[in-house]
Design a protein around this motif. Structure first.
Motif, PDB file in Angstrom:
ATOM      1  N   PRO A 129       0.787  -1.204  -0.025  1.00  0.00           N
ATOM      2  CA  PRO A 129      -0.085   0.153   0.197  1.00  0.00           C
ATOM      3  C   PRO A 129       0.935   1.411   0.131  1.00  0.00           C
ATOM      4  O   PRO A 129       2.027   1.217   0.483  1.00  0.00           O
ATOM      5  CB  PRO A 129      -0.712  -0.137   1.413  1.00  0.00           C
ATOM      6  CG  PRO A 129      -0.048  -0.887   2.150  1.00  0.00           C
ATOM      7  CD  PRO A 129       0.716  -1.866   1.288  1.00  0.00           C
ATOM      8  N   GLY A 133      -2.977   3.901   1.543  1.00  0.00           N
ATOM      9  CA  GLY A 133      -3.342   2.597   2.121  1.00  0.00           C
ATOM     10  C   GLY A 133      -3.813   1.972   0.503  1.00  0.00           C
ATOM     11  O   GLY A 133      -4.604   0.870   0.902  1.00  0.00           O
ATOM     12  N   ARG A 144     -10.841  -3.811   1.333  1.00  0.00           N
ATOM     13  CA  ARG A 144      -9.442  -3.175   1.594  1.00  0.00           C
ATOM     14  C   ARG A 144      -8.417  -4.432   1.401  1.00  0.00           C
ATOM     15  O   ARG A 144      -8.409  -5.656   1.527  1.00  0.00           O
ATOM     16  CB  ARG A 144      -9.286  -2.536   2.723  1.00  0.00           C
ATOM     17  CG  ARG A 144      -9.515  -3.606   4.018  1.00  0.00           C
ATOM     18  CD  ARG A 144      -9.072  -2.763   5.249  1.00  0.00           C
ATOM     19  NE  ARG A 144      -9.205  -3.752   6.457  1.00  0.00           N
ATOM     20  CZ  ARG A 144      -8.438  -4.741   6.945  1.00  0.00           C
ATOM     21  NH1 ARG A 144      -7.448  -4.841   6.100  1.00  0.00           N
ATOM     22  NH2 ARG A 144      -8.740  -5.615   7.970  1.00  0.00           N
ATOM     23  N   GLN A 147      -3.656  -6.242   5.983  1.00  0.00           N
ATOM     24  CA  GLN A 147      -2.758  -5.539   6.678  1.00  0.00           C
ATOM     25  C   GLN A 147      -1.992  -6.241   7.875  1.00  0.00           C
ATOM     26  O   GLN A 147      -0.926  -5.842   8.326  1.00  0.00           O
ATOM     27  CB  GLN A 147      -3.505  -4.495   7.431  1.00  0.00           C
ATOM     28  CG  GLN A 147      -4.299  -3.399   6.401  1.00  0.00           C
ATOM     29  CD  GLN A 147      -5.272  -2.493   6.999  1.00  0.00           C
ATOM     30  OE1 GLN A 147      -5.369  -2.651   8.429  1.00  0.00           O
ATOM     31  NE2 GLN A 147      -5.804  -1.320   6.435  1.00  0.00           N
ATOM     32  N   ASP A 204      -0.110  -9.432   3.442  1.00  0.00           N
ATOM     33  CA  ASP A 204       0.828  -8.307   3.706  1.00  0.00           C
ATOM     34  C   ASP A 204       2.285  -8.727   3.577  1.00  0.00           C
ATOM     35  O   ASP A 204       2.254  -9.987   3.387  1.00  0.00           O
ATOM     36  CB  ASP A 204       0.415  -7.795   5.321  1.00  0.00           C
ATOM     37  CG  ASP A 204       0.696  -8.999   6.202  1.00  0.00           C
ATOM     38  OD1 ASP A 204       2.093  -8.815   6.778  1.00  0.00           O
ATOM     39  OD2 ASP A 204       0.036  -9.983   6.309  1.00  0.00           O
TER      40      ASP A 204
END
Length: 858
Positions: A129, A133, A144, A147, A204
């Motif tokens: 990101p 983000g 999204r 993370q 991530d």
């Protein structure tokens, strides 16, 4: 003479239809193959070129493969790409951006636990990101990006296919137990792999590095040039910073390449892969054209035989031999040109159909684009059709020119001279003998003999074709009593008609002989290899189950440990493939568990004992021992992949076993030198044998990984059999075109034979043979000719398959020739059915002839 040739084409257009169809089908196959390969290749190139549109230089680390994913462990001093490397590159004046990429194989399961991808086409990568983000490479369509550990994002195509939505729990895995993760986002991408249907899972960065590479390590760095900096300039800057980097190289360590070079390499790889497929398809198209040669030559021979008086009259009024020859060749040229144009048009449909078929087989994920018709395709298709037709008509044209005017005027039937038959049979016998000698020599020459067998097959086939007129007499005469007994006068007439013109019968039968030779050879080879595989699984394995990755990658050692703990498992041994250098020779080696190997593998020891493995000794198979002169107690200088070396002692010699490599050692020996860090296969023996509960327990022990398969011995045999069956069915499909052309040849021969024997049929009707008898006579003649070609084809095919098996015995120990009599009899029956179907139209035409008109026919 040219006007005469044109009139002949128009006058005999009905008789030439089958010839035109044969040429059209052959050229259509050639054109369709070239159009499809050009179209598919262009679509692939356009698709893959998009994957390098957002970078200028790509830095890759060949050593950055995870120990959990790769079968071979990189050395401790292998180069690495880390966050420090990213910072160094980002500081260069010509660099605008550096993106660290951590990627590797990742399986993702659907809601039923089945893998969404096939084989190795399922990938995982890191989500990077920006300050907002967002990752511009993977824009989110919903939700999204991931993370933290336990979160993933999935491409929209895969999410839609599996019915996943943001917030769902998804099972993902590398090569060990699967784990649950929360789907936080669904993204879109122009990645060509995803467009082709391969699932892409995003983690991530820290999780991707841990699962797919090693903590803190990247597999690739995508470098974008600053405005005004060329790719080559940037490459030079990047190469100077990276340790041990090789600019535009393709060998070990870190490799840096420009985007232009990557695209060029990708195009070359695509062209290379498409070249193999095109060559295979064109080979089968060539077979169809080769079959067509017999039909075309046969057609022109029969047409000329029917026009001998006409040609003789032309000679009598002043036409020279050259003019007669040219008039026949002009006819062939016109037919070839018209048929080739029609074939080219049909090739467009074949190319489009093949593109649709590939897309359907791949669930619509294959790249597509507009049809590409290159000038080379048009030229090749037209030249091929014209040349094949003209060359096929050349011999009949020359034969027509040699007919003396007086002889032709006196009789329409010019039998071959004894001298001509002697020359033909002598040439055929010589070619056949040379071919058989080469085939027999090659069959005993081991793996190097395959080209000798191939070289011998050509003269053997050609010689057999030349000898078919000679062979047809005893073969057809042998079925004469049966035809007489079953069908009476119709059967007797059919036999006599088939024997009347052996050359014509041979030319028609030869077309079927080619197809049946290839089909039967493939069938025998498939049955032989299938039988060997079945014996291998039955005799080499004691284990009840095999645990492995369905995509060919290695398993995590964690899986082997979990499998060994499953209740009901009496013994289990991980098998690991590696490479050693023994006595100066590179050898493949299998690592095993010495304490369990005798319970899961059937090792037949010729000397020594398998217990020597536990003492750190080698076991070698009988072929290796014989070749290297090794016996129990021999000391062998050994070099490992990490450079370490030692002397290993031979502890035993075993009979060749297809489940393991020629050299076997304890896994501990490999682990001591950085090998055996991952498992290729786990063999499991149940305390109470195989059972559904044990199989399910093994699946659970493997972590319910959708890409890990637990197979029983029967399932292993079935998998091998299905693979062979699929390959055979594909080859049968490609050979179907040549068989179709051969069928047209039978129809053509019978139709023209009916026309040639019009007066004879009228006389038979006049003396009492009914319409049904005439139909049976023509149909039986067609069946006899078809069966003649089939019998010769089956015999040649079985012989060639036996010879090919002989060349494979060194690489496939224990291979024997298996003749599937049931399938061969089925092919023989189908050939008879082909002859019967091919005669439907000619026989109906013969039965409808008017008696008086037929008797008056000249």
């Amino acid at each position: 003479m040219y006007r005469t040739a044109l009139r002949n084409v128009l006058a005999h257009k009905g008789r030439l239809l089958m010839t035109a169809l044969a040429v059209m089908l052959g050229t259509a196959f050639v054109a369709g193959t070239m159009i499809f390969s050009d179209t598919f290749g262009s679509a692939l190139k356009n698709s893959y070129s998009r994957s390098y549109s957002d970078l200028s230089v790509l830095v890759s680390d060949n050593g950055a493969q995870s120990d959990a994913v790769a079968a071979d462990k990189a050395g401790a001093d292998a180069p690495r790409l880390t966050a420090t490397t990213v910072g160094q590159l980002a500081a260069l004046p010509g660099v605008q951006q550096v993106r660290g990429i951590a990627q590797g194989f990742t399986a993702v399961a659907d809601k039923h636990g089945k893998s969404l991808g096939q084989g190795q086409d399922s990938w995982g990568a890191n989500y990077v990101p920006n300050g907002a983000g967002q990752d511009s490479r993977y824009p989110m369509a919903a939700g999204r990006g991931p993370q933290k550990s336990g979160e993933i994002a999935l491409d929209r195509q895969s999410a839609d296919k599996a019915g996943y939505h943001v917030g769902d729990t998804v099972r993902v895995a590398t090569n060990g137990p699967a784990a649950n993760a929360t789907l936080t986002g669904i993204f879109t991408t122009d990645d060509p792999g995803v467009s082709a249907g391969a699932p892409l899972v995003l983690f991530d960065t820290a999780t991707a590095q841990r699962l797919l590479v090693s903590p803190g390590q990247f597999t690739d760095l995508a470098v974008t040039a600053a405005p005004g900096t060329s790719q080559d300039t940037l490459l030079g800057e990047v190469t100077r910073v990276l340790p041990h980097a090789t600019g535009q190289g393709d060998h070990g360590g870190i490799i840096a390449k420009t985007a232009d070079r990557l695209q060029a390499d990708q195009r070359d790889r695509i062209a290379s892969s498409m070249s193999g497929m095109r060559t295979m398809l064109l080979a089968f198209a060539g077979i169809s054209l080769f079959v067509g040669i017999f039909i075309i030559a046969n057609t022109f021979t029969m047409l000329i035989a029917q026009r001998t008086k006409e040609l003789a009259l032309l000679r009598a009024i002043g036409a020279s031999r050259k003019q007669v020859t040219r008039s026949v060749l002009v006819e062939a040229l016109l037919i070839g040109a018209l048929s080739s144009v029609a074939g080219l048009v049909a090739g467009l449909g074949i190319g489009a159909g093949m593109q649709v078929l590939v897309g359907a087989l791949d669930n619509g994920h294959s790249p597509s684009g507009p049809l590409v018709v290159a000038p080379a395709t048009v030229l090749t298709a037209l030249l091929t059709g014209v040349l094949v037709t003209v060359l096929s008509a050349l011999l009949p044209a020359r034969r027509a020119a040699r007919i003396a005017p007086i002889a032709a005027m006196s009789s329409g039937d010019q039998p071959a001279t004894p001298k001509g038959l002697l020359v033909r049979n002598s040439i055929g016998a010589a070619l056949t003998a040379v071919g058989l000698v080469l085939i027999l020599w090659g069959s005993g020459a081991g793996s190097d003999g395959k080209w000798i067998v191939a070289g011998g097959a050509v003269p053997a086939l050609l010689g057999t074709f030349i000898l078919i007129p000679l062979l047809s007499r005893p073969l057809i005469a042998a079925v004469g009593p049966l035809l007489n007994r079953l069908f009476g006068i119709s059967g007797k007439l059919a036999r006599e008609n088939a024997l009347r013109n052996p050359r014509r019968t041979a030319a028609t039968a030869s077309a079927l002989t080619i197809g049946l030779t290839l089909v039967s050879a493939l069938t025998v080879l498939g049955a032989s290899v299938g039988g060997w595989l079945d014996r291998t699984v039955t005799t080499s394995l004691k284990a009840d189950y095999s645990v492995s990755m369905s995509n060919g990658l290695a398993l995590s050692p964690e899986v082997a440990a979990q499998v060994a703990k499953v209740p009901g498992v009496a013994a289990s041994s991980p098998l690991n493939d590696g490479d050693l250098r023994l006595a100066g020779q590179d050898r493949q080696v299998t690592g095993v568990d010495p304490a369990q190997i005798d319970q899961v593998l059937n090792l037949t020891m010729n000397s020594g004992s398998s217990a020597a493995l536990a003492q750190g000794r080698l076991l070698v198979d009988a072929d290796t021992a014989k070749k290297e002169g090794l016996v129990v107690g021999s000391t062998v200088a050994t070099t490992f992949q990490d450079g370490g070396s030692t002397n290993l002692v031979v502890g035993g010699v075993y009979a060749n076993n297809a489940m393991i490599n020629p050299v076997t050692v304890d896994n501990a020996v490999l682990r001591a030198h950085g090998e055996a860090t991952s498992v290729n296969q786990i063999l499991v023996k149940g305390a109470n044998g195989a059972g559904a509960s044990l199989q399910q327990a093994l699946v659970s022990a493997a972590g319910d990984n959708p890409i890990i398969q637990v197979q029983s011995r029967q399932e292993l045999r079935d998998q091998f059999s299905s693979t062979i069956s699929f390959a055979l069915n594909m080859l049968y499909g490609l050979l179907a075109m040549s068989v179709l052309v051969a069928i047209l040849g039978v129809v053509n021969t019978m139709a023209m034979s009916v026309f040639e024997r019009k007066r004879e049929i009228g006389m038979l009707r006049a003396v009492g043979l009914g319409r049904g008898g005439v139909k049976r006579m023509v149909q039986l003649e067609s069946v006899v000719i078809a069966l003649l070609g089939a019998v010769l084809g089956l015999a040649l095919g079985c012989f060639l398959a036996w010879a090919v098996n002989g060349t494979l015995k060194n690489s496939i120990t224990g291979l024997t020739t298996v003749v599937p009599y049931a399938k061969l009899l089925l092919f023989l029956a189908l050939a008879g059915l082909v002859g019967l179907v091919a005669a439907i139209w000619p026989s109906r035409r013969a039965a409808k002839l008017d008696i008086l008109d037929s008797i008056k026919a000249a």
